[in-house]
Design an enzyme around this catalytic site. Sequence first.
Site, PDB file in Angstrom:
ATOM      1  N   ASP A 201      -7.976  -4.786  -0.492  1.00 55.49           N
ATOM      2  CA  ASP A 201      -8.465  -5.342  -1.751  1.00 55.49           C
ATOM      3  C   ASP A 201      -8.333  -6.857  -1.811  1.00 55.49           C
ATOM      4  OD1 ASP A 201      -9.032  -2.767  -2.883  1.00 55.49           O
ATOM      5  OD2 ASP A 201      -6.878  -2.504  -3.166  1.00 55.49           O
TER       6      ASP A 201
ATOM      7  N   HIS B 269       0.848  -1.185   0.000  1.00 62.38           N
ATOM      8  CA  HIS B 269       0.000   0.000   0.000  1.00 62.38           C
ATOM      9  C   HIS B 269       0.882   1.234   0.000  1.00 62.38           C
ATOM     10  CE1 HIS B 269      -2.973   2.990   1.397  1.00 62.38           C
ATOM     11  NE2 HIS B 269      -3.877   2.161   0.909  1.00 62.38           N
TER      12      HIS B 269
END
Length: 422
Positions: free
Chosen positions: A363, A306
Amino acid sequence: MNTVTLIDNRTGKKYDFDILSSTLGPDVIDVRKLYTSIGMFTYDPGFTSTASCSSTITYIDGDKGELRYRGYDITDLATKKSYLDVCYLLLNEKLPTKTQLTAFDNELRKRSFIHEGLKGLFNAFPDRAHPMAMMSSAVSALSTFYYEHLNVANKEEALVMAHRIIAKIPTLAAFTYRRSLGIPYIYPDIERSFTENFLYMMRAYPGENLEIRDVEIRALDTIFTLHADHEQNASTSTVRSVASTGAHPYAAISAGINALWGRAHGGANESVIAQLEIIADVKNVDAFIARAKDSNDEFRLMGFGHRVYKNFDPRAIILKKLLDSLKDELGIDDNLLKVARRIEEIALNDPYFIERKLYPNIDFYTGLILTALKIPKSMFTIIFVIGRSVGWITQWIELQNDTEMKITRPRQRYIGEKNKIL
């Protein structure tokens, strides 16, 4: 006030810049007068070290894996409160009482219906139009039906505008799905709650009294909560940037939807489940992991790492626990789950991933849950839009009340040709 001193090694001159304190996270150096002081800009591609605004909405500590809305830890909100609680919190800076929540819920139910004229817009789209393209267009079109929101004069008007967009986005989302299938649109059922109503509008047929299971509502409601806001990410920064021009708030949100569509942003959850389906079997995982670690291979393992979190994504931890507790009730695809579990196991123990801090992100788990909810991949990013709508509009309101607000106008480092003569 504390200052930081910059010494120009070309001239030896010293320049002091104020340090602005933060309640959480790093303080910031106020460089607004840098150019007028020394005739130079800062250079920060991707704005990795630049704060574009002051905000009281969301706080992220990427090193600790911490996320807070209005000071509340995301784990507490996601496990103890509903998405509507969170919406109220973001908009009003406090959690609602039971009476306030009921009134808020009832208002959203009544505002969830859309103007009949919008149906003509949906009918104009081709059969294979992507839901995100339809969604962006529909939200932008809302500005033509509620033009008065272009000039919001006070807090009460701002909340009416915010409630309207939050309430209508799930209806627009469901309409995009049904248009893509060519099946009749289903209007909101005023007797159903926010999250239940969306699932109902997605699944039902005219005249059908469809029952939605509580476990499904709880799972999707949690996903909405985890997506409600996430500081100054690409789509939120886009909303703020467009809003800084004085554009209609719904036009700003439409721009945010387009930014979210990108595979490097909101579209990543769609890519994760597609990749799990390509891997298909646990026996194939090791080969794909090897490809991910090969610097000469363009293959990229989706759902890991991320931009901000250099530790576990706290939202991923919440969804992993939710997935573990609901996998049987939801009917998670067992084969996809095994593939995901094997990838997760390797990534959490392999030095390659650990050294690069490539932990599973939100996700990685979202797609498995949405697939179990029978939501197609093309609608995954739409789910993100529904959850994030409250964050976008809250950011818009904050921007309007910011006395330091200016139109967004980054500067550049020019490296092109110079002094060319015709």
